[in-house]
Scaffold this motif. Structure first.
Motif, short mmCIF file in Angstrom:
data_model
loop_
_atom_site.label_atom_id
_atom_site.label_comp_id
_atom_site.label_asym_id
_atom_site.label_seq_id
_atom_site.Cartn_x
_atom_site.Cartn_y
_atom_site.Cartn_z
N GLY A 35 0.78 -1.17 -0.05
CA GLY A 35 -0.06 -0.08 0.04
C GLY A 35 0.92 1.09 -0.02
N THR A 36 0.24 2.27 0.18
CA THR A 36 0.85 3.67 0.11
C THR A 36 0.65 4.07 1.35
OG1 THR A 36 0.56 3.74 -2.01
CG2 THR A 36 1.16 6.03 -0.80
N PRO A 37 1.86 4.59 2.28
CA PRO A 37 1.71 5.35 3.49
C PRO A 37 1.39 6.90 3.30
CG PRO A 37 4.21 5.32 2.89
CD PRO A 37 3.31 4.51 1.81
N GLU A 38 0.91 7.60 4.28
CA GLU A 38 0.86 9.07 4.06
C GLU A 38 2.33 9.68 3.62
OE1 GLU A 38 0.01 13.08 6.56
OE2 GLU A 38 -0.06 11.29 7.64
N VAL A 39 1.89 10.32 2.56
CA VAL A 39 3.28 11.14 1.66
C VAL A 39 3.11 12.51 1.58
CG1 VAL A 39 3.79 8.89 0.51
CG2 VAL A 39 2.41 10.44 -0.64
N ARG A 40 4.17 13.07 1.56
CA ARG A 40 4.21 14.57 0.97
C ARG A 40 5.26 14.66 -0.23
NH1 ARG A 40 9.12 17.05 2.68
NH2 ARG A 40 10.14 15.75 4.15
N TYR A 41 5.36 15.74 -0.86
CA TYR A 41 5.98 15.82 -1.99
C TYR A 41 6.85 17.08 -1.75
CZ TYR A 41 2.47 12.73 -3.83
OH TYR A 41 1.70 11.63 -4.23
N PHE A 42 8.13 16.96 -2.38
CA PHE A 42 9.16 17.96 -2.31
C PHE A 42 8.85 19.12 -3.44
CE2 PHE A 42 11.99 14.09 -0.98
CZ PHE A 42 11.96 14.47 0.16
N ASP A 43 9.85 20.05 -3.27
CA ASP A 43 9.57 21.19 -4.23
C ASP A 43 9.02 20.74 -5.84
OD1 ASP A 43 9.88 23.51 -5.45
OD2 ASP A 43 11.67 24.07 -5.09
N GLN A 44 7.93 21.26 -5.79
CA GLN A 44 7.37 20.96 -7.29
C GLN A 44 8.13 21.54 -8.37
OE1 GLN A 44 4.99 18.36 -7.80
NE2 GLN A 44 6.00 17.80 -5.89
N LYS A 45 8.99 22.69 -8.12
CA LYS A 45 9.45 23.17 -9.09
C LYS A 45 10.74 22.68 -9.60
CE LYS A 45 6.98 27.52 -7.79
NZ LYS A 45 7.25 28.86 -6.91
N ASP A 46 11.26 21.74 -8.74
CA ASP A 46 12.74 21.18 -8.67
C ASP A 46 12.48 19.87 -9.65
OD1 ASP A 46 15.04 19.94 -8.67
OD2 ASP A 46 15.25 20.21 -6.62
N PRO A 47 13.07 19.86 -10.97
CA PRO A 47 12.65 18.83 -11.75
C PRO A 47 13.42 17.31 -11.13
CG PRO A 47 14.32 20.33 -12.80
CD PRO A 47 13.85 20.91 -11.51
N MET A 48 14.37 17.71 -10.16
CA MET A 48 14.87 16.35 -9.63
C MET A 48 13.80 15.63 -8.88
SD MET A 48 17.22 14.16 -9.48
CE MET A 48 18.93 14.78 -9.35
N TRP A 49 12.89 16.31 -8.21
CA TRP A 49 12.04 15.92 -7.01
C TRP A 49 10.32 16.19 -7.39
CZ3 TRP A 49 14.30 12.72 -3.89
CH2 TRP A 49 15.91 12.91 -3.93
N LYS A 50 10.29 16.62 -8.49
CA LYS A 50 8.89 16.91 -8.77
C LYS A 50 8.03 15.65 -8.81
CE LYS A 50 5.60 19.34 -11.86
NZ LYS A 50 5.57 20.42 -12.73
#
Length: 164
Positions: A35-50
């Motif tokens: 399954g999927t745990p609760e997640v967050r997302y890194f800087d959406q402007k950074d192509p490495m982490w979007k």
């Protein structure tokens, strides 16, 4: 011993990789889930982490296979890690090494510093082999060396040594 809830996004990923977790030393313990745990997302402007999902709960590792715009294959810090499995990933051992790498980051170990710290983790015969390997223009970024380095980092973590 650090204990992590290890989430595989799909049952397929779990069936594929769970049998290989034994390659990671028993210093790390896992409760394996699908399954999927609760997640967050890194800087959406950074192509490495979007679009890269990162677990919110403490001591959680997430292995996923989504097609995301991010270039990162993994990230780990503050007792959390996330590992991406791409369609091109065929080598299960390499994927387990990727998981181990990010878990080492999660517990504060400098898993990116294999070459920089070679003098610390290698014995004399390994130094000779390392030099010979490189003299043949062979890349050191291979499972053989990663396993040795990660074993050393795991022992370092067990001894209570801090990060960088």
């Amino acid at each position: 011993m650090p204990h992590f809830d290890l989430f595989f996004k799909t049952e397929e990923l779990r069936r594929r990789l769970e049998p290989h977790l034994r390659l990671i030393p028993p210093f790390f313990e896992f409760t394996v889930r699908t399954g999927t745990p609760e997640v967050r997302y890194f800087d959406q402007k950074d192509p490495m982490w979007k679009g890269f999902p990162f677990p919110v709960p403490d001591r959680t590792v997430y292995v996923f296979d989504d097609a995301i715009p991010a270039r990162a294959l993994g990230g780990g810090m503050q007792n959390r890690a996330s590992i991406r499995v791409t369609r091109e990933d065929r080598d299960d051992e390499a994927l387990i090494l990727r998981i181990w790498h990010e878990i080492l980051h999660a517990v504060g170990q400098p898993a990116d510093d294999m070459a920089k710290r070679a003098g610390e983790w290698q014995n004399m015969s390994e130094r000779v082999m390392w030099a010979a390997w490189q003299s043949l223009s062979r890349p050191v970024d291979v499972p053989f060396w990663h396993r040795k380095f990660y074993e050393w980092l795991t022992e370092r973590a067990a001894a209570g040594a801090g990060g960088r």
